[in-house]
Design a protein around this motif. Structure first.
Motif, PDB file in Angstrom:
ATOM      1  N   LEU A   1       5.490  -4.477  58.096  1.00 42.98           N
ATOM      2  CA  LEU A   1       4.858  -3.059  57.857  1.00 42.98           C
ATOM      3  C   LEU A   1       3.556  -3.163  56.744  1.00 42.98           C
ATOM      4  CD1 LEU A   1       4.464  -0.982  60.192  1.00 42.98           C
ATOM      5  CD2 LEU A   1       6.281   0.083  58.408  1.00 42.98           C
ATOM      6  N   PRO A   2       4.844  -3.352  55.577  1.00 46.38           N
ATOM      7  CA  PRO A   2       4.169  -3.323  53.879  1.00 46.38           C
ATOM      8  C   PRO A   2       2.613  -3.932  54.223  1.00 46.38           C
ATOM      9  CG  PRO A   2       6.451  -4.378  53.863  1.00 46.38           C
ATOM     10  CD  PRO A   2       6.273  -4.172  55.497  1.00 46.38           C
TER      11      PRO A   2
ATOM     12  N   GLY B   1       8.100 -23.911  28.772  1.00 45.02           N
ATOM     13  CA  GLY B   1       9.377 -24.051  29.456  1.00 45.02           C
ATOM     14  C   GLY B   1       9.902 -23.688  30.219  1.00 45.02           C
ATOM     15  N   ILE B   2       9.530 -22.783  30.902  1.00 42.83           N
ATOM     16  CA  ILE B   2       9.504 -22.368  31.717  1.00 42.83           C
ATOM     17  C   ILE B   2       8.725 -22.236  32.967  1.00 42.83           C
ATOM     18  CG2 ILE B   2       9.992 -19.445  33.590  1.00 42.83           C
ATOM     19  CD1 ILE B   2       9.740 -18.848  29.939  1.00 42.83           C
ATOM     20  N   ALA B   3       9.613 -23.189  34.416  1.00 45.24           N
ATOM     21  CA  ALA B   3       8.735 -23.482  35.512  1.00 45.24           C
ATOM     22  C   ALA B   3       7.613 -21.955  35.905  1.00 45.24           C
ATOM     23  CB  ALA B   3       9.748 -24.408  36.621  1.00 45.24           C
ATOM     24  N   ALA B   4       6.608 -22.624  36.640  1.00 46.25           N
ATOM     25  CA  ALA B   4       5.867 -22.051  36.298  1.00 46.25           C
ATOM     26  C   ALA B   4       5.975 -20.747  37.640  1.00 46.25           C
ATOM     27  CB  ALA B   4       4.732 -22.393  37.072  1.00 46.25           C
ATOM     28  N   TYR B   5       6.387 -21.621  38.872  1.00 46.70           N
ATOM     29  CA  TYR B   5       7.311 -21.179  39.992  1.00 46.70           C
ATOM     30  C   TYR B   5       7.864 -19.769  39.603  1.00 46.70           C
ATOM     31  CZ  TYR B   5      11.230 -24.246  39.880  1.00 46.70           C
ATOM     32  OH  TYR B   5      11.536 -24.975  39.476  1.00 46.70           O
ATOM     33  N   THR B   6       8.659 -19.590  38.326  1.00 45.97           N
ATOM     34  CA  THR B   6       9.647 -18.809  38.451  1.00 45.97           C
ATOM     35  C   THR B   6       8.445 -16.844  38.601  1.00 45.97           C
ATOM     36  OG1 THR B   6      10.107 -19.169  35.901  1.00 45.97           O
ATOM     37  CG2 THR B   6      11.567 -19.651  36.950  1.00 45.97           C
ATOM     38  N   LEU B   7       7.675 -16.993  37.963  1.00 45.97           N
ATOM     39  CA  LEU B   7       6.719 -16.069  37.689  1.00 45.97           C
ATOM     40  C   LEU B   7       6.821 -15.466  38.660  1.00 45.97           C
ATOM     41  CD1 LEU B   7       3.624 -18.036  35.539  1.00 45.97           C
ATOM     42  CD2 LEU B   7       5.573 -16.760  34.899  1.00 45.97           C
ATOM     43  N   SER B   8       6.935 -13.824  38.017  1.00 45.83           N
ATOM     44  CA  SER B   8       7.143 -13.084  39.736  1.00 45.83           C
ATOM     45  C   SER B   8       6.258 -12.346  39.987  1.00 45.83           C
ATOM     46  CB  SER B   8       8.547 -11.771  39.096  1.00 45.83           C
ATOM     47  OG  SER B   8       7.643 -11.114  38.150  1.00 45.83           O
ATOM     48  N   THR B   9       6.301 -11.402  40.516  1.00 44.56           N
ATOM     49  CA  THR B   9       4.549 -10.795  41.181  1.00 44.56           C
ATOM     50  C   THR B   9       4.001  -9.636  40.308  1.00 44.56           C
ATOM     51  OG1 THR B   9       5.801 -11.543  42.879  1.00 44.56           O
ATOM     52  CG2 THR B   9       3.845  -9.561  43.105  1.00 44.56           C
ATOM     53  N   TRP B  10       5.557  -9.068  39.119  1.00 43.71           N
ATOM     54  CA  TRP B  10       4.912  -8.061  38.256  1.00 43.71           C
ATOM     55  C   TRP B  10       4.404  -8.808  37.155  1.00 43.71           C
ATOM     56  CZ3 TRP B  10       4.580  -3.941  39.516  1.00 43.71           C
ATOM     57  CH2 TRP B  10       5.239  -2.764  40.307  1.00 43.71           C
TER      58      TRP B  10
ATOM     59  N   GLY C   1       0.809 -10.618  52.008  1.00 45.64           N
ATOM     60  CA  GLY C   1       2.182 -10.141  51.348  1.00 45.64           C
ATOM     61  C   GLY C   1       2.893 -10.099  51.023  1.00 45.64           C
ATOM     62  N   ALA C   2       2.087 -10.442  49.889  1.00 45.16           N
ATOM     63  CA  ALA C   2       3.198 -10.538  48.314  1.00 45.16           C
ATOM     64  C   ALA C   2       4.013  -8.893  48.065  1.00 45.16           C
ATOM     65  CB  ALA C   2       2.196 -10.809  46.922  1.00 45.16           C
ATOM     66  N   LEU C   3       2.955  -8.127  48.545  1.00 44.27           N
ATOM     67  CA  LEU C   3       3.922  -6.713  48.308  1.00 44.27           C
ATOM     68  C   LEU C   3       4.942  -5.760  48.835  1.00 44.27           C
ATOM     69  CD1 LEU C   3       0.775  -6.545  47.239  1.00 44.27           C
ATOM     70  CD2 LEU C   3       0.734  -4.598  46.887  1.00 44.27           C
ATOM     71  N   ASP C   4       6.027  -5.654  48.427  1.00 42.33           N
ATOM     72  CA  ASP C   4       7.185  -5.396  48.386  1.00 42.33           C
ATOM     73  C   ASP C   4       6.853  -3.404  48.439  1.00 42.33           C
ATOM     74  OD1 ASP C   4       8.161  -4.402  45.972  1.00 42.33           O
ATOM     75  OD2 ASP C   4       9.891  -6.568  46.263  1.00 42.33           O
ATOM     76  N   TRP C   5       7.880  -2.522  49.497  1.00 39.23           N
ATOM     77  CA  TRP C   5       7.232  -1.313  49.411  1.00 39.23           C
ATOM     78  C   TRP C   5       7.824  -0.882  47.549  1.00 39.23           C
ATOM     79  CZ3 TRP C   5       5.950   0.941  53.280  1.00 39.23           C
ATOM     80  CH2 TRP C   5       5.856   0.121  54.183  1.00 39.23           C
ATOM     81  N   GLU C   6       8.595  -1.429  46.928  1.00 38.90           N
ATOM     82  CA  GLU C   6       7.891  -1.431  45.609  1.00 38.90           C
ATOM     83  C   GLU C   6       6.738  -1.160  44.695  1.00 38.90           C
ATOM     84  OE1 GLU C   6      10.276  -2.383  41.219  1.00 38.90           O
ATOM     85  OE2 GLU C   6      11.584  -2.631  43.866  1.00 38.90           O
ATOM     86  N   GLU C   7       6.589  -2.129  44.972  1.00 38.46           N
ATOM     87  CA  GLU C   7       5.284  -2.690  44.836  1.00 38.46           C
ATOM     88  C   GLU C   7       4.445  -1.773  44.898  1.00 38.46           C
ATOM     89  OE1 GLU C   7       6.650  -7.123  43.814  1.00 38.46           O
ATOM     90  OE2 GLU C   7       5.639  -6.327  45.415  1.00 38.46           O
ATOM     91  N   LEU C   8       4.213  -1.018  46.275  1.00 38.70           N
ATOM     92  CA  LEU C   8       3.552  -0.616  47.187  1.00 38.70           C
ATOM     93  C   LEU C   8       3.577   0.677  46.631  1.00 38.70           C
ATOM     94  CD1 LEU C   8       3.647  -1.788  51.510  1.00 38.70           C
ATOM     95  CD2 LEU C   8       1.395  -1.150  50.056  1.00 38.70           C
TER      96      LEU C   8
ATOM     97  N   ALA D   1      -5.095  -7.835  41.156  1.00 40.04           N
ATOM     98  CA  ALA D   1      -4.119  -7.970  39.890  1.00 40.04           C
ATOM     99  C   ALA D   1      -3.062  -8.126  41.578  1.00 40.04           C
ATOM    100  CB  ALA D   1      -4.298  -6.868  39.833  1.00 40.04           C
ATOM    101  N   PHE D   2      -2.771  -7.034  42.266  1.00 34.92           N
ATOM    102  CA  PHE D   2      -1.985  -7.682  43.503  1.00 34.92           C
ATOM    103  C   PHE D   2      -1.750  -9.064  44.073  1.00 34.92           C
ATOM    104  CE2 PHE D   2      -0.962  -3.156  41.719  1.00 34.92           C
ATOM    105  CZ  PHE D   2       0.951  -3.480  41.811  1.00 34.92           C
ATOM    106  N   CYS D   3      -3.111  -8.954  44.994  1.00 31.34           N
ATOM    107  CA  CYS D   3      -3.313  -9.831  46.579  1.00 31.34           C
ATOM    108  C   CYS D   3      -4.289 -10.945  45.607  1.00 31.34           C
ATOM    109  CB  CYS D   3      -4.161  -8.468  47.480  1.00 31.34           C
ATOM    110  SG  CYS D   3      -2.791  -7.361  47.381  1.00 31.34           S
ATOM    111  N   GLY D   4      -5.143 -11.049  44.659  1.00 31.72           N
ATOM    112  CA  GLY D   4      -5.735 -11.870  44.241  1.00 31.72           C
ATOM    113  C   GLY D   4      -7.557 -11.386  44.773  1.00 31.72           C
TER     114      GLY D   4
END
Lengths: 331, 358
Positions: A48-49, A104-113, A182-189, A247-250
């Motif tokens: 749905l989102p 030194g933070i691994a790149a994949y830990t970056l959040s959507t925000w 598909g990267a957005l959940d309700w909070e981001e929407l 910003a949200f979807c590329g």
């Protein structure tokens, strides 16, 4: 088109790697429990989102596309001619490609925000630069060239960044450039949708200057349009739409360019009173359709949405150019 | 402004006249790097309601600059432009758009607009953001359609129109704007002769019927001389000359502006150089006389006013419908005359040598 929208919407959320019967989908949508609880979760938390995102992205890109085509009176203009997507790309690239190395933070830990923030900051910065330069020049054509130049510069910086990055970082950046609904959940929407709605409203508030611009800027001024103010308004609406979407979807290509042309051909009019709502609807339809194509039927795999829109959009544009001969005549 | 004139009974009468557009000591030009380049200066011109003004001058003397300044697009370097009783500098774009409409030379990019849609754009200075037309707006549009006779074009897209039709539609759009002043930049450029005359006559008719002040920049000297109520002549070195066409012809103002070569403004004809030796006298009247004279002048024969000084006389006989030309050798006074029935044969006869041996 209005009737097609709910149909496509339903089809879009029915399709996916997990088969959910249409009756169950309708039950979940009407607020009841599904036969299997996982179906409910899949529908409400994922599909749905994603379908809502597709609606917003399609409308927003289509409308910002026609804003740019009319402002520049150029059939090849699209939402990103002002360098909005290049700015967002630069922002995201800076974060994704340098984060790991710097902290030194691994790149994949970056959040959507984080990515959204990086993207919108980048887009906004480039836009501020383009607009402040545009305040010094009088005509929109120069603005178009400046937007293109900014795009080249940011593209070059991203290349340099990639050159010095690790394979994992580059891959994460590439995944972002593929675009994703598909990267957005309700909070981001909850943040994304009001921004897009605001952008659509501001666009619709400009139907009068947009129609006046059909005669060119000099005529528009002669019928009482203040071009300097209107140019800012139109750029503002485009930034809200294209900026938040990127910003949200590329960076999602082609929708913004192709949808306005399709709708113009379909309705054979240049009147923005009709065109803007029709393009918003048409864009939403096409985005849902592309999202269904992206979900390869009967497969677990999902194609990058950006590839699908381009695969679908490019032939449409070619077909239009061949069919219309002089595509400028439809503007 | 007041005008004094003597009436038939010898009294002096003054009438005060309100102008649609007026300038005071206006200088136009552009600023480049804070330095002013004056193109035309110290202009005091007026345009009355119902007046068709043709603005002429060679390319590059600043016609467009003056038009832009008069229509409020560009600020004056000095002086003022008055639209009605308001200084144009104090008016907003919207206020100006309600008093002055423009027809530009540039092609309209919106080719997919229908003519009716184009006309509705003319109401924009009066409409809100949602551009809803009132019945009054529609009436004004209908009136403009009737005045310009474009009823049959309304549903057509702009890119399907001919040049002349498109220009009429653009004039109708300016008319819809319902302003006291209409400014047109070379409205007859790119048009063929028929359309040129039609457009110019249309503007003339509009100035009278709707009592508009119409300013038109043009290169059409012959048309301007015949229809303009007033001419403005721009000059690269000198003040802007204004006046009614006949005065400007007689006082040489037009000659100074155009420095025409081979064209006699006072007769409105091209001046021919004589290239032939045979002097000819023509005797006759009516159109046949006029066009015989034209043919002989065009071919360089010196014409003389009496048969005494002529070597050859051409006598027009026959009727208005079927004229005949009799040629008399004045030196010999030979009576067996040669008679031809077309001008072409007359020319052949004159050019095949003289004296003829009959």
């Amino acid at each position: 088109m209005g009737a097609m929208l709910p149909v496509l919407f339903l089809m879009d959320i029915s399709l996916g790697s997990v088969w959910i019967p249409l009756s169950e989908t309708l039950r979940v949508l009407s607020g009841e429990e599904a036969e299997k609880t996982t179906w409910g979760i899949i529908l409400l938390q994922f599909r749905l989102p994603r379908a809502c995102t597709a609606l917003l992205v399609g409308s927003g890109l289509g409308v910002s596309g026609i804003l740019m085509q009319t402002l520049f009176r150029n059939p090849m203009a699209g939402p990103f001619v002002l360098g909005i997507s290049s700015g967002a790309s630069l922002g995201v690239a800076l974060i994704v490609l340098t984060m790991g190395t710097l902290s030194g933070i691994a790149a994949y830990t970056l959040s959507t925000w984080t990515i959204v923030l990086a993207g919108s900051t980048g887009a906004a910065l480039v836009l501020v630069m383009v607009v402040s330069v545009s305040a010094k020049i009088r005509d929109s054509m120069s603005l178009l060239i400046i937007g293109l130049m900014f795009a080249s510069v940011t593209g070059a910086i991203v290349s340099v960044l990639q050159f010095f990055s690790t394979a994992e970082q580059i891959q994460q950046y590439l995944v972002w450039t593929f675009g994703s609904l598909g990267a957005l959940d309700w909070e981001e929407l909850a943040l994304f949708s009001p921004v897009v709605f605001l952008g659509l409203l501001v666009s619709y508030a400009h139907i009068k200057p947009l129609n006046a611009l059909l005669l060119g800027e000099r005529y528009a001024e002669s019928i009482g349009i203040r071009m300097s103010r209107v140019r800012l308004g139109i750029i503002g609406a485009t930034s809200l739409l294209a900026g938040s979407i990127t910003a949200f979807c590329g960076p999602i290509a082609f929708v913004g360019l192709a949808v306005p042309h399709l709708i113009r051909l379909l309705f054979n009019t240049s009147d923005h009173r009709l065109l803007l709502p029709a393009i918003a609807l048409g864009g939403a339809n096409i985005m849902l359709f592309c999202d269904m194509l992206a979900q390869l039927p009967g497969s677990e795999q999902r194609l990058p949405i950006n590839a699908v829109t381009a695969l679908f959009g490019a032939p449409v544009v070619i077909w239009l150019v061949v069919r219309k001969r002089n595509i400028g005549n439809t503007l | 402004m007041t005008i004094s004139h003597r009436t038939m009974d010898g009294k002096i009468r003054t009438t005060s006249k309100k102008y649609a557009l007026q300038t005071n000591n206006l200088s136009v030009g552009y600023k480049h790097k804070k330095k002013a380049h004056v193109i035309l200066s110290s202009m005091d011109v007026t345009m009355a309601y119902g007046e068709l003004v043709c603005f002429m001058g060679q390319n590059g003397v600043g016609k467009s600059t003056l038009l832009r300044t008069l229509s409020g697009i560009q600020p004056p370097l000095a002086g003022k432009v008055w639209l009605g009783d308001k200084d144009i500098a104090s008016l907003s774009k919207k206020d100006i758009a309600q008093q002055l409409s423009l027809v530009l030379t540039e092609q309209v990019p919106a080719a997919n607009l229908s003519v009716y849609e184009l006309l509705t754009l003319g109401r924009y200075p009066y409409l809100g953001w949602d551009i809803r037309l009132s019945s009054q707006d529609r009436e004004l549009i209908d009136r403009a359609i009737a005045l310009t006779h474009i009823e049959t074009l309304l549903a057509q897209k702009l890119h399907t129109l001919s040049d002349g039709q498109r220009q009429k539609a653009m004039i109708a759009r300016a008319l819809v704007q319902d302003c006291s002043v209409m400014v047109l930049d070379e409205p007859t450029a790119h048009l063929d002769l028929n359309n040129r005359i039609e457009i110019v006559l249309l503007l003339k008719q509009l100035s009278k019927e709707v009592n508009k002040a119409i300013l038109m920049a043009t290169h059409e000297l012959d048309l301007a001389l015949q229809v303009a109520d007033r001419l403005w002549l721009a000059h690269s070195d000198g003040p802007l000359l204004t006046g009614i066409p006949e005065d400007l012809v007689l006082n040489g103002g037009l000659d100074d502006t155009f420095r025409l070569k081979g064209y006699d403004l006072k007769t409105g004809r091209i001046t021919y150089r004589t290239t032939q030796h045979l002097s000819v006298h023509i005797q006759g009247r009516g159109y046949a006389y006029l066009w015989t004279k034209n043919a002989l002048e065009r071919n360089g024969y010196p014409l003389v006013s009496s048969s005494d000084g002529a070597e050859v006389s051409v006598l027009l006989t026959g009727t208005e419908e079927s004229p005949l030309w009799q040629v008399v050798d004045e030196k010999t006074g030979n009576k067996p005359m040669l008679e031809v029935d077309t001008v072409e044969k007359l020319l052949t006869l004159l050019s095949t040598g003289f004296p003829w041996t009959v």
